[in-house]
Design a protein around this motif. Structure first.
Motif: not given
Length: 330
Positions: A187-192
């Motif tokens: 999961f791209a938490g650094h983007l979303n």
């Protein structure tokens, strides 16, 4: 609480330096990450960026594998829309043959660049025959299975163990796709970083995968003091550009926003400037936040994106975090 820590580095180009310095800084960071006990070290794919040097992750991966001996090295990720599934599988099978048991294949849907570089990358692709993302994942699965009886093209050489496969995404759709294809979700938490979207995506992945836990990617910067970390992160900016056709993309500056719009043929666009979501503070404070995310969502591994700060500060950050993680991870 036990969870793994890994790293993602985008090879940012320090002010007054060039791409060669940035790439060698990434290599030094990977070697130090191995010494410190990080689980994985991933590199990104960005095209025609004056501030980022990692345009061909598979080439950089080969170099990093040669400079290290045990840490897993991979892509975070290959921008699959530009390439044939066969070529991607062939490349990573070769890498996994050179360094068995150490290669990760992470893929994403984004272009990783501006319109001109996207068109240049796809100039030989017939749009009418272009496979969709889900079909490409299926094709890669077939090629990486290394079945000698498969009657189609074989992605040789077949390695002793196949590369591990990761889908980078930040939506319920990505979670369900990753699970259906047998890929790990990152999961791209650094983007979303929207908490509700994160919760829904994690739940969807667990349901669809039979209870597997996803990996969470976050940006993080540790310093000796909370004040210094806040000051350094506070200077970072993301500019989101919105085009009339509904397309939106994050870039690093107003100048890049104007260039993206120009390449897209848009004269009427708007921008929003935001401070990126970065965990920051002392290593102990970041550890507490990771502990809480692990408790809330059962995260088994965090991939920490090193922000676009000078190489010396990125190195110091991972060293501080490693000292905190010694009591967390075997």
């Amino acid at each position: 609480m036990t969870y793994l820590l890994s790293l993602l580095d985008k090879s940012p180009i320090d002010q007054g330096r060039d791409g060669a310095f940035a790439l060698h800084a990434t290599a030094r960071l990977a070697a130090r990450a191995e010494e410190l006990g990080y689980h994985r070290f991933w590199v990104a794919e960005h095209h025609d960026m004056t501030n980022l040097a990692s345009s061909v992750p598979e080439v950089l991966i080969a170099y990093l594998l040669a400079k290290t001996s045990k840490i897993r090295i991979g892509s975070g990720g290959v921008m699959l829309q530009h390439y044939s599934a066969y070529k991607v599988a062939e490349t990573f099978n070769l890498l996994a043959s050179l360094a068995p048991g150490r290669v990760d294949l992470g893929v994403g849907k984004a272009p990783g660049g501006f319109p001109l570089s996207t068109r240049a990358l796809q100039t030989a692709i017939d749009p009418a025959r272009k496979a969709d993302f889900a079909d490409q994942l299926s094709d890669i699965n077939t090629y990486l299975a290394a079945d000698p009886n498969y009657e189609g093209a074989k992605a040789t050489p077949f390695p002793p163990s196949a590369p591990e496969r990761f889908l980078l995404g930040a939506s319920v759709e990505s979670a369900e796709l990753a699970a259906s294809k047998g890929w790990e979700l990152v999961f791209a938490g650094h983007l979303n970083g929207d908490p509700e979207n994160l919760r829904k995506t994690f739940e969807a992945y667990r349901r669809a995968s039979g209870g597997k836990s996803p990996i969470l990617a976050l940006a993080a910067f540790a310093a000796d003091s909370e004040e210094y970390a806040r000051e350094r992160v506070g200077n970072l900016r993301i500019v989101k550009v919105f085009l009339p056709n509904g397309q939106s993309v994050n870039v690093g500056s107003e100048e890049q926003a104007a260039e993206f719009a120009r390449q897209a043929g848009a004269t009427d666009y708007r921008t929003e400037e935001k401070v990126p979501s970065v965990l920051h503070g002392t290593a102990a404070q970041i550890r507490m936040e990771l502990d809480e995310l692990h408790r809330l969502y059962g995260v088994k591994e965090f991939v920490l994106d090193t922000p676009a700060l000078p190489a010396a500060e990125r190195l110091s950050s991972i060293e501080l975090l490693a000292k905190e993680r010694l009591s967390l991870v075997a």
